[in-house]
Design a protein around this motif. Sequence first.
Motif, mmCIF file in Angstrom:
data_model
loop_
_atom_site.group_PDB
_atom_site.id
_atom_site.type_symbol
_atom_site.label_atom_id
_atom_site.label_comp_id
_atom_site.label_asym_id
_atom_site.label_seq_id
_atom_site.Cartn_x
_atom_site.Cartn_y
_atom_site.Cartn_z
ATOM 1 N N LEU A 8 -7.057 7.368 6.314
ATOM 2 C CA LEU A 8 -7.943 6.878 5.269
ATOM 3 C C LEU A 8 -7.171 6.879 3.953
ATOM 4 C CD1 LEU A 8 -11.641 7.640 4.679
ATOM 5 C CD2 LEU A 8 -10.044 7.648 2.768
ATOM 6 N N ILE A 9 -7.066 5.701 3.344
ATOM 7 C CA ILE A 9 -6.403 5.543 2.049
ATOM 8 C C ILE A 9 -7.483 5.337 0.998
ATOM 9 C CG2 ILE A 9 -4.889 4.092 0.646
ATOM 10 C CD1 ILE A 9 -3.513 3.264 3.306
ATOM 11 N N ALA A 10 -7.483 6.180 -0.024
ATOM 12 C CA ALA A 10 -8.444 6.058 -1.110
ATOM 13 C C ALA A 10 -7.695 5.834 -2.418
ATOM 14 C CB ALA A 10 -9.303 7.305 -1.205
ATOM 15 N N ASP A 11 -7.868 4.643 -2.974
ATOM 16 C CA ASP A 11 -7.259 4.296 -4.253
ATOM 17 C C ASP A 11 -8.084 3.185 -4.858
ATOM 18 O OD1 ASP A 11 -5.392 3.258 -6.328
ATOM 19 O OD2 ASP A 11 -3.968 4.602 -5.356
ATOM 20 N N PRO A 58 -12.689 6.470 -9.753
ATOM 21 C CA PRO A 58 -14.034 6.536 -10.336
ATOM 22 C C PRO A 58 -15.014 7.273 -9.422
ATOM 23 C CG PRO A 58 -13.599 4.329 -9.480
ATOM 24 C CD PRO A 58 -12.328 5.118 -9.328
ATOM 25 N N VAL A 59 -16.145 7.601 -9.957
ATOM 26 C CA VAL A 59 -17.280 8.254 -9.305
ATOM 27 C C VAL A 59 -16.955 9.713 -8.993
ATOM 28 C CG1 VAL A 59 -19.067 8.120 -7.520
ATOM 29 C CG2 VAL A 59 -17.983 6.011 -8.320
ATOM 30 N N ILE A 60 -16.074 9.964 -8.036
ATOM 31 C CA ILE A 60 -15.609 11.318 -7.709
ATOM 32 C C ILE A 60 -14.086 11.269 -7.662
ATOM 33 C CG2 ILE A 60 -15.572 13.156 -5.975
ATOM 34 C CD1 ILE A 60 -18.317 12.218 -5.033
ATOM 35 N N SER A 61 -13.417 12.152 -8.376
ATOM 36 C CA SER A 61 -11.951 12.147 -8.407
ATOM 37 C C SER A 61 -11.369 12.524 -7.044
ATOM 38 C CB SER A 61 -11.439 13.140 -9.454
ATOM 39 O OG SER A 61 -11.586 14.472 -8.994
#
Length: 113
Positions: A8-11, A58-61
Motif C-alpha cells: 500500500l502506497i500512501a502519498d 492531508p486529513v491524517i498525517s
Amino acid sequence: MEIHGKILIADDDPEIRNILRMLLEEEGYQVIFAENGEEVLKKADGTIDLFILDVNMPVISGFAAGAELRKQTYAPMIFLTAYSGESDNAIGCSAGADDYIVKPFPTRSFCFG
C-alpha cells in the motif's frame, strides 16, 4: 509474473504514487493506493505486506496513520518524506517505522527483488 506481495502506497502526490507503482510492479508486487492517512486506515487489512507512507498528507498525517497501523499490524512500514531532520526520523521510528526514506529518493531504494 509471480506476485511477491501486496504494497500500500500512501502519498498525496499522484506523480510519486505512479513512479513507485511502476518500480514495484516491475519487481512483481501488487500495488494499491491511498491519498491520505484516513484512506490508509480504511484500506489496511491483513493482506498488506508493506506500507509506504508519505509523512505530510492531508486529513491524517503519515506519522499518525503509522502509529494507528502499529496497533493492528506488524507489517513493515516505510516513511517517505521530504523531512530530513534527525528529529523527524526519530518521530518516524516512534510511530512504528521500519525505515525512513527522504525525498527525492534514488529509485534503487525501492528495488526489493
